[in-house]
Design an enzyme around this catalytic site. Structure first.
Site, PDB file in Angstrom:
ATOM      1  N   LYS A   1       5.600   0.250   2.056  1.00 10.81           N
ATOM      2  CA  LYS A   1       5.370  -0.062   0.646  1.00 10.81           C
ATOM      3  C   LYS A   1       4.075  -0.851   0.437  1.00 10.81           C
ATOM      4  O   LYS A   1       3.691  -1.675   1.270  1.00 10.81           O
ATOM      5  CB  LYS A   1       6.547  -0.876   0.090  1.00 10.81           C
ATOM      6  CG  LYS A   1       7.903  -0.227   0.346  1.00 10.81           C
ATOM      7  CD  LYS A   1       9.049  -1.069  -0.171  1.00 10.81           C
ATOM      8  CE  LYS A   1      10.373  -0.557   0.363  1.00 10.81           C
ATOM      9  NZ  LYS A   1      10.602  -0.920   1.770  1.00 10.81           N
TER      10      LYS A   1
ATOM     11  N   HIS B   1       5.658  -1.301  -4.395  1.00  2.00           N
ATOM     12  CA  HIS B   1       6.799  -2.171  -4.147  1.00  2.00           C
ATOM     13  C   HIS B   1       7.384  -2.773  -5.429  1.00  2.00           C
ATOM     14  O   HIS B   1       8.608  -2.830  -5.604  1.00  2.00           O
ATOM     15  CB  HIS B   1       6.393  -3.294  -3.173  1.00  2.00           C
ATOM     16  CG  HIS B   1       7.521  -3.825  -2.364  1.00  2.00           C
ATOM     17  ND1 HIS B   1       7.362  -4.351  -1.102  1.00  2.00           N
ATOM     18  CD2 HIS B   1       8.845  -3.919  -2.619  1.00  2.00           C
ATOM     19  CE1 HIS B   1       8.536  -4.744  -0.628  1.00  2.00           C
ATOM     20  NE2 HIS B   1       9.441  -4.495  -1.537  1.00  2.00           N
TER      21      HIS B   1
ATOM     22  N   TYR C   1       7.296  -7.217   4.338  1.00  2.42           N
ATOM     23  CA  TYR C   1       8.268  -7.604   5.365  1.00  2.42           C
ATOM     24  C   TYR C   1       7.603  -8.100   6.649  1.00  2.42           C
ATOM     25  O   TYR C   1       8.207  -8.859   7.406  1.00  2.42           O
ATOM     26  CB  TYR C   1       9.178  -6.432   5.741  1.00  2.42           C
ATOM     27  CG  TYR C   1       9.913  -5.780   4.620  1.00  2.42           C
ATOM     28  CD1 TYR C   1      10.110  -6.417   3.393  1.00  2.42           C
ATOM     29  CD2 TYR C   1      10.427  -4.495   4.781  1.00  2.42           C
ATOM     30  CE1 TYR C   1      10.778  -5.779   2.360  1.00  2.42           C
ATOM     31  CE2 TYR C   1      11.100  -3.859   3.757  1.00  2.42           C
ATOM     32  CZ  TYR C   1      11.268  -4.500   2.550  1.00  2.42           C
ATOM     33  OH  TYR C   1      11.928  -3.862   1.541  1.00  2.42           O
TER      34      TYR C   1
ATOM     35  N   ASP D   1      12.844   1.928   7.135  1.00  3.90           N
ATOM     36  CA  ASP D   1      12.240   1.407   5.922  1.00  3.90           C
ATOM     37  C   ASP D   1      11.583   0.060   6.217  1.00  3.90           C
ATOM     38  O   ASP D   1      12.240  -0.884   6.660  1.00  3.90           O
ATOM     39  CB  ASP D   1      13.317   1.230   4.848  1.00  3.90           C
ATOM     40  CG  ASP D   1      12.741   0.705   3.549  1.00  3.90           C
ATOM     41  OD1 ASP D   1      12.295   1.524   2.733  1.00  3.90           O
ATOM     42  OD2 ASP D   1      12.738  -0.522   3.347  1.00  3.90           O
TER      43      ASP D   1
END
Length: 319
Positions: free
Chosen positions: A86, A119, A56, A51
């Site tokens: 996302k 997201h 990120y 994930d």
């Protein structure tokens, strides 16, 4: 896939298996090399669901790790891994979804992802992918327009499945009112300290799989606390069963019929987190967990610049 249990979600190719436990890669302190090495180790340990997200900044090392694992023979094919990424809030516009996904695929070095999620259900009018964000730059999302672009992404085969993250049942119901392709997944905060009973029930009724993030009440290096691992009820159960509190928490999630992603780059803990499938919690233990006081950890207003009179909590009330 490996011995990790799977369930199926709707996809471009029909019902598609998704491993019920995955490795999360949200981090602000670990370097790309650390993330890459951790993903390779996770693959060797048996993980097959990874994930990541534009936010990120770990898409590139995740992709590099998969490529390295394929080259080394730890994976036989791309199809053995399930990759989730996302759409960040600054691309929550119809015309920006496809370019954002194509950029993510470029970062990952992949032709498709297995799951692409919105997201958060807001629009951030801010070019940079960083926090905090000035409050005046946070606006409402045109969810119909964005979801139509998400459907196009699936129809083009750039992602096998589409879904959402941090969406309430009310927001999902809005999507269901017009969607040609309903969300396959809703990724939300969920753990014994925030059990999401009503949302889980709603999602099950609508054939939407919940993926729990912060299963141990932490999220990478962004925020978190020890409220799960130091919970007296969980510690008591763990001690009596010869398990860790983390294992009790993850087993509880598994028994709720959800999937989950755990962020640990420690090799021993990676293996411990997989050791939850050959035993079960008792009815008494489940009842004890159901009575744990509830506390939400992740609030969107934590993303926003604080004003002189405090944090802009009203943003969360609009989700």
């Amino acid at each position: 896939m490996t011995g990790i249990p799977t369930t199926t979600i709707s996809s471009f190719d029909g019902p598609r298996p998704i491993p019920l436990i995955g490795l999360g890669t949200g981090t602000v302190t670990d370097t790309g090399d650390v993330v890459k090495a951790a993903v390779v180790e996770a693959i060797k340990a048996g993980y097959r669901h990874f994930d990541t997200a534009t936010f990120y900044g770990t898409e590139k090392p995740v992709g590099e790790a998969i490529a390295e694992a394929l080259k080394a023979g730890f994976l036989k094919s791309r199809g053995e891994v399930f990759v989730t990424t996302k759409l960040w809030c600054n691309s929550n516009e119809r015309d920006l979804v496809l370019p954002a996904l194509k950029k993510s695929l470029q970062n990952l070095g992949l032709e498709y992802v297995d799951l692409y999620l919105i997201h958060w259900p807001i629009k951030i009018n801010y070019e940079h992918v960083k926090l905090p964000v000035p409050k005046e730059l946070v606006t409402a999302i045109d969810i119909k327009a964005v979801w139509e672009a998400m459907e196009e992404s699936q129809n083009l085969g750039l992602t096998k499945s589409i879904g959402v993250s941090n969406f309430s049942s009310q927001k999902i119901q809005e999507i269901l009112s017009f969607a040609k392709i309903p969300p396959a997944v809703n990724q939300v905060e969920m753990n014994p300290r925030w059990q999401q009973k009503q949302l889980n029930e709603f999602c099950k009724k609508n054939n939407i799989l919940i993926t729990a993030y912060s299963p141990l009440a932490s999220f990478g290096n962004y925020w978190g606390n020890n409220s799960v691992v130091e919970c007296d009820a969980l510690q008591d159960i763990a001690k009596s069963r010869g398990k860790t509190t983390a294992q009790i928490s993850l087993r509880w999630l598994y028994e709720q019929g959800v999937s989950f992603v755990v962020k640990s780059f420690n090799k021993d803990r990676m293996k411990q987190n997989l050791d939850i499938f050959d035993w079960a919690l008792t009815a008494e233990e489940l009842n004890k967990i159901s009575q744990i006081p509830q506390r939400k950890l992740v609030y969107l207003h934590g993303f926003v610049v604080k004003e002189p009179n405090g944090v802009t909590a009203e943003i969360d009330s609009k989700l």
